[in-house]
Design an enzyme around this catalytic site. Structure first.
Site, PDB file in Angstrom:
ATOM      1  N   ASP A  21       2.100   0.795   6.702  1.00 23.33           N
ATOM      2  CA  ASP A  21       0.759   2.118   6.801  1.00 23.33           C
ATOM      3  C   ASP A  21       0.784   2.659   8.416  1.00 23.33           C
ATOM      4  O   ASP A  21       0.378   1.817   9.206  1.00 23.33           O
ATOM      5  CB  ASP A  21      -0.471   1.208   6.588  1.00 23.33           C
ATOM      6  CG  ASP A  21      -1.490   2.369   5.999  1.00 23.33           C
ATOM      7  OD1 ASP A  21      -1.238   3.678   5.797  1.00 23.33           O
ATOM      8  OD2 ASP A  21      -2.628   1.884   5.517  1.00 23.33           O
ATOM      9  N   GLU A 122       2.787   5.667   3.904  1.00 28.45           N
ATOM     10  CA  GLU A 122       2.599   4.378   3.470  1.00 28.45           C
ATOM     11  C   GLU A 122       3.686   4.055   2.442  1.00 28.45           C
ATOM     12  O   GLU A 122       4.259   4.905   1.619  1.00 28.45           O
ATOM     13  CB  GLU A 122       1.276   4.176   2.736  1.00 28.45           C
ATOM     14  CG  GLU A 122       0.813   3.064   2.331  1.00 28.45           C
ATOM     15  CD  GLU A 122      -0.426   3.054   1.589  1.00 28.45           C
ATOM     16  OE1 GLU A 122      -0.999   2.015   1.174  1.00 28.45           O
ATOM     17  OE2 GLU A 122      -1.332   4.328   1.953  1.00 28.45           O
TER      18      GLU A 122
END
Length: 372
Positions: A21, A122
């Site tokens: 992320d 992500e």
């Protein structure tokens, strides 16, 4: 009446999953391009001072987040929260973000081709078998993190575990530049004390029902029989049953279907006043939210479609780093898009709202305390 048989669980503790992320991705890219912004509160949005108070926050850097600014907030509200001498509004540059995302994915492909992208910033990686022939997942994660910094001059946070659910939980800890691992022997102890509102997909209405059942933590959830949860919550009940036990048998999928859910309405005679547009967008937002709830999905992009009496069609979209799910969220974003881009000079014959970049509600952005 015959008793229902419990659905057996599939434990895949042999998997090695990394959730990557990027840290405040859009804002970090802008700061990389303009280093003088590093100490400022950077908000990715049109400047409401130059846009009649319109605009919605796409994301913000960590300085801005300390003031309470978050994704999908009206930009005018962000302006009230941050001192005027600290805030900088930067309009989004999605082509730039996509090009940087492509660089990051090239790094992912150096280690594995089993990659499940969630958004530009992500992704899940299954590194159980990998091109580096490395058995130590922490070393793989460190190397990925270092290569991303060297290649893009950006940072990311990584979650490491034996399934996607726990890897996603782990990546939200220690942001920015975090690295957290949840091993099989740690998972149950962690989930025991995890507040129920932190479980993926457990919204306010579900929380209310769970609280009526005296369920406030993962430990409480663990005590509820499987069939009772399924009877109360259908598919989501089984998901909660599994998650309370640290189970998520969904594999990392190399190719994900990019779905969308939307609703639109046509008008004859055309709409000619803003008040009517506002009412219609609120109604459509409620319909879209209901459709999302039925499919147990949520998304990161809102698209507003407008068609005038000359049958000219315009679409405007807003992307976010957090999931959008409620009718009120959808309406506020669509309404801001209308205020910024809408035009009543030729009347409006059609309005539509679509939510895209969808994921199951078992994936959600959350902030959690975790093992130090």
């Amino acid at each position: 009446m015959a008793e229902w048989l419990e659905i057996p669980l599939q434990y895949h503790t042999e998997r090695k999953i990394i959730h990557v992320d990027m840290d405040a991705f859009y804002a970090s890219v802008e700061i990389r391009e303009h280093p003088e912004l590093k100490t400022r509160a950077v908000v990715i949005s049109a400047d409401p001072r130059e846009n009649h108070g319109h605009g919605v926050v796409t994301t913000a850097n960590y300085v801005a987040r300390q003031y309470g600014v978050h994704s999908a907030m009206p930009a005018a509200q962000a302006l009230k929260l941050i001192p005027r001498d600290k805030v900088v509004f930067v309009p989004p540059h999605f082509e730039l973000y996509r090009s940087v995302s492509a660089q990051i994915h090239q790094i992912f492909h150096q280690v594995t081709d089993i990659i499940e992208p969630i958004s530009l910033d992500e992704a899940f990686l299954d590194v159980t078998e990998n091109k580096w022939h490395e058995t130590n997942t922490i070393k793989i994660a460190m190397r990925i993190q270092q290569q991303i910094i060297q290649t893009t001059h950006l940072t990311c946070s990584l979650g490491i575990s034996y399934n996607k659910f726990l890897a996603k939980v782990a990546s939200d800890h220690n942001k920015p530049v975090g690295r957290t691992i949840i091993r099989p022997e740690q998972a149950q102890a962690f989930l025991q004390d995890l507040p129920i509102d932190k479980f993926f997909g457990v919204g306010k209405k579900t929380q209310e029902v769970l609280h009526e059942m005296q369920v406030y933590t993962g430990g409480d959830l663990l005590k509820i029989p499987q069939m009772e949860l399924i009877a109360k919550f259908n598919k989501m009940g089984f998901v909660m049953y599994k998650h309370a036990r640290g189970v998520d048998d969904s594999p990392v999928q190399e190719r994900r279907e990019r779905r969308s859910i939307g609703k639109e309405r046509t008008y004859n005679p055309p709409i000619e006043v803003n008040e009517r547009v506002e009412r219609e967008l609120r109604t459509i937002s409620e319909q879209v939210a209901a459709a999302l709830a039925k499919q147990q999905m949520h998304g990161r992009v809102i698209v507003l479609k407008m068609r005038n009496s000359l049958f000219e069609t315009t679409t405007k979209r807003q992307s976010f780093d957090q999931y959008v799910v409620s009718a009120e969220q959808i309406f506020q974003i669509a309404w801001q898009l209308w205020l910024t881009h809408g035009n009543l000079s030729n009347g409006i014959r059609l309005l539509g709202i679509t939510v895209t970049e969808l994921d199951p509600r078992s994936f959600e952005n959350i902030d959690l305390p975790l093992f130090e």
